[in-house]
Each structure stands twice: as structure tokens, then as C-alpha cells.
Design an enzyme around this catalytic site. Structure first.
Site, mmCIF file in Angstrom:
data_model
loop_
_atom_site.group_PDB
_atom_site.id
_atom_site.type_symbol
_atom_site.label_atom_id
_atom_site.label_comp_id
_atom_site.label_asym_id
_atom_site.label_seq_id
_atom_site.Cartn_x
_atom_site.Cartn_y
_atom_site.Cartn_z
ATOM 1 C CG HIS A 46 -16.235 -23.792 -9.848
ATOM 2 N ND1 HIS A 46 -15.842 -24.998 -9.937
ATOM 3 C CD2 HIS A 46 -17.172 -23.746 -8.839
ATOM 4 C CE1 HIS A 46 -16.882 -25.492 -9.001
ATOM 5 N NE2 HIS A 46 -17.896 -25.000 -8.580
ATOM 6 C CD GLU A 47 -19.561 -20.328 -7.948
ATOM 7 O OE1 GLU A 47 -20.354 -20.553 -8.570
ATOM 8 O OE2 GLU A 47 -18.356 -21.209 -7.530
ATOM 9 C CG HIS B 243 -21.709 -24.608 -11.115
ATOM 10 N ND1 HIS B 243 -22.119 -25.666 -11.249
ATOM 11 C CD2 HIS B 243 -20.863 -24.034 -10.361
ATOM 12 C CE1 HIS B 243 -21.051 -25.861 -10.585
ATOM 13 N NE2 HIS B 243 -21.063 -25.265 -9.369
ATOM 14 C CD GLU C 46 -20.164 -27.837 -6.608
ATOM 15 O OE1 GLU C 46 -18.684 -27.467 -7.324
ATOM 16 O OE2 GLU C 46 -20.741 -26.973 -6.499
#
Length: 276
Positions: free
Chosen positions: A133-134, A137, A191
Site C-alpha cells: 500500500h505504501e 503511493h 488511499e
């Protein structure tokens, strides 16, 4: 003069839209390359300060675990997003058992807090979902997008100043973009986009996509499950996130049905002994 300024501002907005990996239109007034340069300086300063204050972990076993799992994700990231091959991939292991957090800046510079492992008792697959997920980004240029949102706000203030012939208002807006860029969180849309891309990244790396659901079940239990209502936060509430991720996991499993593990790309883990 006013007409020229307004024309330049409008032109900037019309020509600065790009497309994210999911096909979403993004406002990009700051180039991804510029965001990487700015992020590098901020990251080195932050991690150096952590090291000086003895805030980096000396847990060698955890550092190795972080390097292995993150390295597999990075291998897939480079394969799927070749522009990231030259990034300086690194993870600062922050010694803070009370903080459940991780982040990734433009250019692949990350941080992981020991509270993630202490409080959530993460499996490897769950940790892979967090880092996927990070990393997503960064791959989706969300840092540059956030900085662009700040710049857009500043342009609006400057435009008002120019229209009102108020030099103090226009001049006062000059430093606003940098401040807002640090304060603005990722949008709720960003997100959700990182959820999708991160789940796919972790699955391609060989980790069970269903771990995204169990991860957010654990996230929802942190501090007794108390959190602000969803509309007060840019992050979707855990139970809503679980439902969305469960649907994504079904499709993602097809990307790597045998769960074959990706090779481990070298990732520098910054600890109390290995500091920048």
C-alpha cells in the site's frame, strides 16, 4: 497584468492533468521528479534526526524480515513500473512500539514503526499488504499529487490577491504551498487507489491477498476500535475497507494463483547501527 496572470493560471490547470496507474485523472503541477528530489532531502534530514535521538531500532531479526518482504515487493514494483528501477529504495526501522504506522515518500524512501509488529502481531502477508500500500503511493505519484493540491490552493490565493490588487495577500501566499504540502494527507481517492495497487503488488510478490482483509480487521481493533467517523477522515473506516479489499482479493488472486514468491531486491534498512 491581471488578465495575463489569470490566463497563465488557467493554462497551468488545463495542461497539468495526467493519468494514474488505475486510469484516474490527476492534477500534477509538480513533476514526479521534483517531488523525488524534495522527498530525498526531507527523508535524509528526518532519519538523521531519528538516529541522533536514538529513535531507530537495533532489532536485527526484524530488520532482516523487513528487508526480505519489502525486497520482494520492490522487485515486482520495478518489473511493473520500470521508472522506479533507479530509486534509492530504503526503509527506516523506527523504534516506537506505541505507533502503528508506515509510510513511503516519492522515490521509494520508507519508514516502518515497530508498533506495527508489537500491536498487530503481523503475519508476513499482512506486512506485505502494508508495504504494498505504501509503495503504491509512491508508484502512483501521490506525493507529487499532494504537493500539486497545495500549489493549486496557493495559486487560488495569489489569483485573489492579484484581482484585488492586494500585494500583501499575493506575497503572503508565496510560502503557503510548501507548508500545505506537508500538512495535507492523501485524499480518500488516493488511499483507495493505493489499496488496490498495493494488494496487486503484494499478490504478485507471492503473498496471500486475503491478508489485506485480516490486516484491516486488526487495524480496526487498535485502541479498542475507536476512531473518528469515516466522513471526518481521509482514510476509509476499517470495516468499509475490509469489504472493498475482500472484493479486490478475489480478482487479485488470479495474478499469482500459485503464490510464487518474487526474488528479493536489495533494500537498505536503516537501523541504530546502519544510519544514513
Amino acid at each position: 497584468m491581471k488578465k495575463v496572470f489569470i490566463l497563465l493560471t488557467v493554462t497551468c490547470f488545463l495542461t497539468a492533468c495526467v493519468t494514474s496507474p488505475t486510469g484516474r485523472r490527476q492534477l500534477m503541477l509538480i513533476s514526479p521528479e521534483a517531488a523525488i528530489v524534495e522527498s530525498r532531502a526531507a527523508y535524509l534530514n528526518t532519519v538523521s534526526d531519528m538516529g541522533a535521538k536514538d529513535q531507530l531500532s537495533n532489532d536485527k531479526a526484524l530488520a532482516k524480515r523487513v528487508a526480505t518482504i519489502t525486497g520482494r515487493l520492490v522487485s515486482v514494483a520495478i518489473s511493473e513500473y520500470p521508472q522506479s528501477a533507479g530509486w534509492e529504495w530504503s526503509v527506516a526501522l523506527v523504534d516506537d512500539d506505541k505507533t502503528v504506522n508506515a509510510w513511503c515518500m516519492a522515490g521509494g524512501r520508507m519508514a516502518v514503526y515497530t508498533g506495527l509488529f508489537k500491536q498487530l502481531k503481523l503475519t508476513d502477508a499482512e506486512f506485505a499488504q502494508i508495504m504494498g500500500h505504501e509503495i503504491s503511493h509512491a508508484l502512483a505519484n501521490h506525493t507529487a499529487e499532494r504537493m500539486s493540491r497545495a500549489m493549486a490552493t496557493t495559486l487560488g490565493v495569489v489569483a485573489v490577491g492579484a484581482m484585488s490588487e492586494n500585494p500583501n495577500m499575493a506575497m503572503g501566499a508565496a510560502g503557503m504551498a510548501a507548508t500545505l504540502a506537508l500538512q495535507l494527507p492523501n485524499s480518500r481517492t488516493a488511499e483507495l487507489e493505493a489499496d488496490q495497487l498495493g494488494l496487486e503488488l503484494a499478490t504478485r510478490a507471492g503473498y496471500d491477498p486475503d491478508a489485506a482483509v485480516s490486516l484491516w480487521a486488526k487495524m480496526g481493533s487498535v485502541d479498542g476500535g475507536s476512531r473518528p467517523p469515516e466522513f471526518l477522515s481521509t482514510h476509509p473506516a476499517p470495516h468499509n475497507r475490509q469489504a472493498a479489499l475482500a472484493a479486490m482479493a478475489l480478482a487479485a488472486r488470479k495474478l499469482n494463483p500459485r503464490g510464487q514468491l518474487a526474488p528479493v531486491h536489495p533494500v537498505q534498512v536503516l537501523t541504530a547501527e546502519k544510519r544514513p
